[in-house]
Design a protein around this motif. Structure first.
Motif, PDB file in Angstrom:
ATOM      1  N   GLN A 165      88.945  77.508  93.707  1.00  0.00           N
ATOM      2  CA  GLN A 165      89.843  76.590  94.224  1.00  0.00           C
ATOM      3  C   GLN A 165      89.593  75.303  94.181  1.00  0.00           C
ATOM      4  N   VAL A 166      88.975  74.530  93.631  1.00  0.00           N
ATOM      5  CA  VAL A 166      88.573  73.045  93.744  1.00  0.00           C
ATOM      6  C   VAL A 166      88.930  73.092  92.370  1.00  0.00           C
ATOM      7  N   MET A 167      89.217  71.725  92.252  1.00  0.00           N
ATOM      8  CA  MET A 167      89.997  71.354  90.284  1.00  0.00           C
ATOM      9  C   MET A 167      89.596  69.820  89.826  1.00  0.00           C
ATOM     10  N   PRO A 168      88.593  69.889  89.328  1.00  0.00           N
ATOM     11  CA  PRO A 168      87.700  69.226  88.740  1.00  0.00           C
ATOM     12  C   PRO A 168      88.901  67.592  88.063  1.00  0.00           C
ATOM     13  N   LEU A 169      88.206  66.649  88.903  1.00  0.00           N
ATOM     14  CA  LEU A 169      89.156  65.438  88.495  1.00  0.00           C
ATOM     15  C   LEU A 169      89.460  65.324  87.021  1.00  0.00           C
ATOM     16  N   GLY A 170      88.903  65.676  86.257  1.00  0.00           N
ATOM     17  CA  GLY A 170      88.587  65.933  84.639  1.00  0.00           C
ATOM     18  C   GLY A 170      89.979  66.712  83.869  1.00  0.00           C
ATOM     19  N   ALA A 171      90.655  67.742  84.405  1.00  0.00           N
ATOM     20  CA  ALA A 171      91.000  68.529  84.555  1.00  0.00           C
ATOM     21  C   ALA A 171      93.074  67.840  84.724  1.00  0.00           C
ATOM     22  N   LEU A 172      93.227  67.746  85.202  1.00  0.00           N
ATOM     23  CA  LEU A 172      94.133  67.076  85.567  1.00  0.00           C
ATOM     24  C   LEU A 172      94.692  65.567  84.807  1.00  0.00           C
ATOM     25  N   LEU A 173      93.080  64.480  84.294  1.00  0.00           N
ATOM     26  CA  LEU A 173      93.662  63.693  83.452  1.00  0.00           C
ATOM     27  C   LEU A 173      94.037  64.091  82.008  1.00  0.00           C
ATOM     28  N   THR A 174      93.271  65.095  81.738  1.00  0.00           N
ATOM     29  CA  THR A 174      93.058  65.959  80.330  1.00  0.00           C
ATOM     30  C   THR A 174      93.361  66.681  80.353  1.00  0.00           C
ATOM     31  N   PRO A 175      94.504  67.037  80.854  1.00  0.00           N
ATOM     32  CA  PRO A 175      94.941  68.890  80.830  1.00  0.00           C
ATOM     33  C   PRO A 175      94.576  70.035  79.565  1.00  0.00           C
ATOM     34  N   ARG A 176      94.656  69.362  78.135  1.00  0.00           N
ATOM     35  CA  ARG A 176      94.393  69.514  77.194  1.00  0.00           C
ATOM     36  C   ARG A 176      96.017  70.627  77.362  1.00  0.00           C
ATOM     37  N   SER A 177      95.517  72.124  76.179  1.00  0.00           N
ATOM     38  CA  SER A 177      96.527  73.047  76.442  1.00  0.00           C
ATOM     39  C   SER A 177      97.397  73.224  77.224  1.00  0.00           C
ATOM     40  N   VAL A 178      97.014  72.668  78.641  1.00  0.00           N
ATOM     41  CA  VAL A 178      97.713  73.596  79.778  1.00  0.00           C
ATOM     42  C   VAL A 178      98.865  72.166  80.391  1.00  0.00           C
ATOM     43  N   ALA A 179      98.635  71.509  80.096  1.00  0.00           N
ATOM     44  CA  ALA A 179      99.920  69.993  80.058  1.00  0.00           C
ATOM     45  C   ALA A 179      99.929  68.977  79.148  1.00  0.00           C
ATOM     46  N   TRP A 180     101.000  68.905  78.661  1.00  0.00           N
ATOM     47  CA  TRP A 180     100.758  67.195  77.823  1.00  0.00           C
ATOM     48  C   TRP A 180     100.491  66.156  78.379  1.00  0.00           C
ATOM     49  N   ASP A 181     100.440  66.233  80.418  1.00  0.00           N
ATOM     50  CA  ASP A 181      99.726  64.917  80.473  1.00  0.00           C
ATOM     51  C   ASP A 181      99.670  65.328  82.055  1.00  0.00           C
ATOM     52  N   LEU A 182      98.847  64.363  82.733  1.00  0.00           N
ATOM     53  CA  LEU A 182      98.432  64.546  83.936  1.00  0.00           C
ATOM     54  C   LEU A 182      99.906  65.600  85.223  1.00  0.00           C
ATOM     55  N   ARG A 183     100.690  64.002  85.007  1.00  0.00           N
ATOM     56  CA  ARG A 183     101.921  64.529  85.619  1.00  0.00           C
ATOM     57  C   ARG A 183     102.311  66.131  85.628  1.00  0.00           C
ATOM     58  N   GLU A 184     102.716  66.530  84.180  1.00  0.00           N
ATOM     59  CA  GLU A 184     102.668  67.467  84.179  1.00  0.00           C
ATOM     60  C   GLU A 184     101.929  68.794  84.947  1.00  0.00           C
ATOM     61  N   ALA A 185     100.168  68.618  84.375  1.00  0.00           N
ATOM     62  CA  ALA A 185      99.344  69.155  85.219  1.00  0.00           C
ATOM     63  C   ALA A 185      99.540  69.323  86.682  1.00  0.00           C
ATOM     64  N   ALA A 186      99.699  68.013  86.939  1.00  0.00           N
ATOM     65  CA  ALA A 186     100.342  67.883  88.826  1.00  0.00           C
ATOM     66  C   ALA A 186     101.260  69.194  89.316  1.00  0.00           C
ATOM     67  N   GLN A 187     102.257  68.709  88.573  1.00  0.00           N
ATOM     68  CA  GLN A 187     103.234  69.226  88.897  1.00  0.00           C
ATOM     69  C   GLN A 187     103.279  71.148  88.777  1.00  0.00           C
ATOM     70  N   LYS A 188     102.675  71.316  87.869  1.00  0.00           N
ATOM     71  CA  LYS A 188     102.354  73.504  88.036  1.00  0.00           C
ATOM     72  C   LYS A 188     101.108  73.226  89.188  1.00  0.00           C
ATOM     73  N   TRP A 189     100.488  72.618  89.030  1.00  0.00           N
ATOM     74  CA  TRP A 189      99.231  72.884  89.965  1.00  0.00           C
ATOM     75  C   TRP A 189     100.214  72.808  91.535  1.00  0.00           C
ATOM     76  N   THR A 190     100.757  71.839  91.253  1.00  0.00           N
ATOM     77  CA  THR A 190     101.491  71.222  93.421  1.00  0.00           C
ATOM     78  C   THR A 190     102.441  72.726  93.145  1.00  0.00           C
ATOM     79  N   GLN A 191     103.128  73.042  92.306  1.00  0.00           N
ATOM     80  CA  GLN A 191     104.072  74.279  91.995  1.00  0.00           C
ATOM     81  C   GLN A 191     103.456  75.536  92.776  1.00  0.00           C
ATOM     82  N   ASP A 192     102.353  75.988  91.913  1.00  0.00           N
ATOM     83  CA  ASP A 192     101.644  77.161  92.315  1.00  0.00           C
ATOM     84  C   ASP A 192     100.969  77.203  93.874  1.00  0.00           C
ATOM     85  N   MET A 193     100.123  76.032  93.907  1.00  0.00           N
ATOM     86  CA  MET A 193      99.642  75.579  95.359  1.00  0.00           C
ATOM     87  C   MET A 193     100.854  75.980  96.808  1.00  0.00           C
TER      88      MET A 193
END
Length: 806
Positions: free
Chosen positions: A381-409
């Motif tokens: 459940q715990v999200m490392p801050l680095g995963a949001l700042l540099t989401p790599r192939s999961v998302a293009w940037d911080l905003r897309e990563a945050a959108q995907k994570w919060t949508q799941d939550m």
């Protein structure tokens, strides 16, 4: 029974979690008939105003510097051994001894202070436990986190402290594992929930007034959004706003610490703001900032950082002032969502059935948050801050990563809440059983392990959470050998265990976790290398291998051996005496993975760290003696600069493995300057990027150290000059074979002429300098003569004659 409770209470900066754990301990003991309680506090009057029917006395304080706190503990040991002259009679330790003499047992309430980072608190606990042992008083620890950062000295202090306790309760699996390593034969080491878990659950079924309603309303404020002013130049003075009157609007409680680990506060604040905006967008909720740590009335610490977050948000937010632990717990318990970088809001949010979005800024935070989730059978459940700042192939940037994570939550909120509700009875039963065990331990008896209610596992986060965490979380199981890591790290070493140990921990401290390390022991003793790796087997989780060369083949051969033994997209050389910033891999990998990046590699701003090794100490100690930026005027890496002098270091460089297919391997014929020669060929074939700003690599130099502990460039300076010339000669010969010697012949004559003119100018300058000094002497003599012939000179001569001074 009279019990003394040690907890971090009465601090000038109010800390909700610390106070909540003490409140929980007091309530749990009173519920079991232990009502005669003495609280060790930093502020007696403040504590008496917060707790009913208790006695409060001052606790011991320890200095922050490690050497000073070690000395103070040694003096207390001497006093307890009968050397009464070791400490002045006015020292507060005498009052503490008398307090503990009058109790039947000591309870050390929960916390995350048993490590070197908060070493003064570790030593405070060690001292209290040693006094209690001397007085034959049982000691119980409850709800502790141990480590993870412990110096060798502090590790031993922790081991001795735990050994003296009848019962040791640990609130996360990592601490439980460490305790079993430190005290393998301790029968009282147990897993338990955080001390405040049961207290929070009891609050759900109690009237609000029973838990204190002071400051219940708090201060309702809003701050300007990022659209209202330029970031960093905004008036963040709060203005009163009206809260939403819609009771169905979801409440999003946000609590963030200004502790941001290796990340900058501005960077962390931006990430939190993006997550909160995304959550508001998906839920229509209202963000309510609830501080966890601050000085009452000052709006510092959490409230100050909350304004940094709020000013970056597009959504309106409500701010609270710091409240009592009871009020703050209740406010978090009734939230729909909890977004936090702090530990205890996770504990309270889960108890209240909220959907919790924990963001961990470092390993210490992640260990504790994972422990809080594990209490409820939740993992991942715990999200490392680095995963949001540099989401790599999961998302293009911080905003897309945050959108995907919060949508799941948001989509999983109902299931998440149902899971928590289904586990609530078992968690409550386990918390109650633990305090029953504590009550037995305080009598001095070793409690028999009780039958705990089973908390069924709830799975490992959501799909997007698992994807975001993959490269940023330490593996929980060994990584398969077939896994192709993003980065291969080649570490060259030989008979420098003290430096190698630091280098291994340096790699393990990286925020980016998708790497594989190969250690090339180039003819050194295998035993120390294997022992250091074995001690970190769990942390490495299958990501390390060791190659022992039967004899030394040299640094460049060692590099090639390591490169060929790995498979990865990127490569770097990490010598055993150098270090990285924890974000080195995260920043460099992100740079090279940009879709627009065509560089063959990237280097970072580097700092030279001067140090010495005290071999007389036991164990040997490394002392830092100074720092300076390496080539501070450097803002890019070019072949032109590299040809003049080596401005690049292996520790500063991450590059694409494919470049070896273009330029070949490291030159094994060079006993020195091989890294420079490789960089020259690299810069001929490709461009090299540069990450400026904060130093991300550290070149450790030991100018006074000789032998194995010396730096090869310093200890073998003559060797480096010899092979520097050899490399230049080799490349010059290659050029002339293809282009002839005509141009070099012409340039040699011109250079000779220029050199002659320079030498002539230098001789003229030397002659002029001599003439200038002579003229200065003559002018000085003239000035003295003029002074003697002046009116004051006349008076001076008369006075000298009068007093008979020649």
């Amino acid at each position: 029974m009279r019990v003394a409770i040690l907890s971090d209470i009465g601090q000038p900066t109010y800390h909700v979690g610390d106070e909540a754990m003490c409140h929980a301990a007091v309530a749990a003991l009173k519920a079991r008939g232990i009502t005669d309680l003495v609280l060790l506090t930093r502020n007696v009057q403040e504590t008496l105003s917060q707790y009913d029917s208790v006695q409060a006395v001052p606790t011991l304080t320890f200095p922050w510097p490690p050497a000073q706190r070690q000395q103070r503990l040694e003096e207390i040991d001497q006093l307890l051994a009968g050397q009464t002259e070791a400490i002045p009679e006015s020292d507060p330790v005498f009052a503490l001894i008398e307090v503990l003499r009058g109790v039947d047992a000591v309870l050390v309430a929960g916390g995350g202070n048993m490590n070197s980072e908060f070493g003064w608190l570790l030593y405070e606990r060690a001292a209290v436990v040693r006094v209690a042992e001397r007085l034959n008083k049982p000691v119980v620890f409850s709800g502790q986190t141990l480590g993870p950062n412990l110096s060798p000295v502090d590790r031993e202090v922790l081991r001795e402290t735990l050994e003296k306790a009848t019962l040791v309760g640990l609130r996360d699996p990592e601490s439980h594992r460490l305790a079993n390593i430190l005290c393998p034969n301790h029968r009282g080491v147990r897993a338990c929930a955080d001390d405040a878990t049961g207290w929070a659950l009891d609050a759900l079924s109690s009237r609000w007034s029973q838990h204190g309603s002071e400051n219940q309303a708090g201060t309702t404020t809003a701050v300007p959004t990022i659209d209202q002013a330029v970031d960093g130049h905004v008036d963040t003075t709060p203005v009163e706003v009206r809260e939403s009157g819609d009771p169905t609007r979801p409440r999003i409680v946000a609590t963030f610490a200004n502790r941001t680990g290796a990340y900058g506060t501005e960077e962390a604040a931006e990430a939190y703001a993006v997550v909160l905006d995304s959550l508001v967008h998906r839920t229509g909720g209202c963000v309510e900032f609830v501080p966890h740590m601050a000085q009452p009335g000052e709006n510092d610490h959490d409230p100050a950082f909350h304004r940094k977050v709020a000013v970056r948000m597009h959504s309106e937010s409500v701010h609270r002032e710091i409240e009592s632990a009871a009020a703050s717990v209740r406010r978090t318990l009734t939230a729909d969502y909890v977004v936090t970088s702090r530990y205890h809001p996770v504990v309270f949010g889960l108890a209240g059935g909220a959907t919790v979005l924990p963001v961990a800024v470092d390993n210490f935070a992640e260990v504790r948050m994972d422990g809080a989730c594990a209490t409820w059978g939740i993992s991942g459940q715990v999200m490392p801050l680095g995963a949001l700042l540099t989401p790599r192939s999961v998302a293009w940037d911080l905003r897309e990563a945050a959108q995907k994570w919060t949508q799941d939550m948001v989509e999983g909120r109902e299931q998440f809440s149902d899971d928590l509700l289904a586990r609530r009875a078992a968690v409550r039963a386990n918390a109650a059983a633990w305090w029953d065990t504590v009550a037995v331990g305080l009598t001095g008896s070793a409690p028999v392990p009780s039958e705990l209610a089973e908390v069924p596992p709830a799975g490992a986060g959501s799909e997007i959470a698992r994807a975001l965490r993959r490269d940023w979380t330490r593996p929980q199981a060994p990584v398969l050998e077939s896994h192709r890591a993003t980065v291969a790290i080649v570490m060259r070493t030989k008979d420098r265990a003290i430096l190698l140990e630091r280098a291994l921990d340096d790699v393990l401290a990286q925020s980016f976790a998708d790497w594989r390390l190969v250690i090339v022991n180039d003819g050194g003793d295998p035993q120390p290398v294997d022992a250091l790796v074995a001690a970190r087997e769990r942390e490495f989780a299958g990501r390390v291998s060791v190659i022992h060369n039967r004899r030394s083949y040299g640094m460049e051969a060692a590099s090639n051996i390591g490169v060929r033994a790995t498979d990865s997209e990127f490569l770097c050389i990490h010598d055993d005496d150098d270090r990285w910033h924890p974000l080195f891999l995260q920043r460099t990998v992100a740079y090279l993975e940009r879709p627009s990046c065509t560089d063959g590699g990237v280097m970072v701003r580097t700092e030279i760290v001067y140090e010495s090794v005290d071999l007389k100490a036991e164990p040997p100690v490394i002392h830092e003696t100074g720092r300076e930026i390496f080539w501070a005027q450097l803002h890019s890496i070019t072949l032109t600069d590299l040809m003049e002098i080596n401005r690049a270091l292996p520790i500063s460089f991450l590059y694409r493995r494919s470049m070896h297919g273009v330029i070949g391997d490291y030159d094994e014929t060079l006993p020195a300057v091989g890294d420079w020669e490789f960089h020259l060929r690299f810069a001929q074939a490709a461009t090299i990027g540069f990450i400026d700003g904060l130093p991300l690599a550290f070149w450790q130099q030991r100018p006074e150290q000789a032998g194995e502990l010396g730096n090869s460039m310093i200890a073998g300076a003559q060797h480096h000059r010899q092979y520097d010339l050899a490399v230049r000669e080799r490349h010059f010969q290659e050029w002339t074979r293809e282009n002839g010697i005509g141009l070099p012949l012409f340039m040699a004559r011109e250079f000779s002429s220029v050199r002659q003119r320079i030498e002539h100018l230098e001789r003229q300058n030397a002659e002029l300098a001599v003439l200038l000094r002579e003229q200065q002497r003559e002018m000085h003599n003239v000035a003295n003569v003029l002074a003697d012939n002046s009116f004051f000179g006349f008076i001076k001569r008369k006075l000298r004659r009068f007093f008979g001074i020649s």
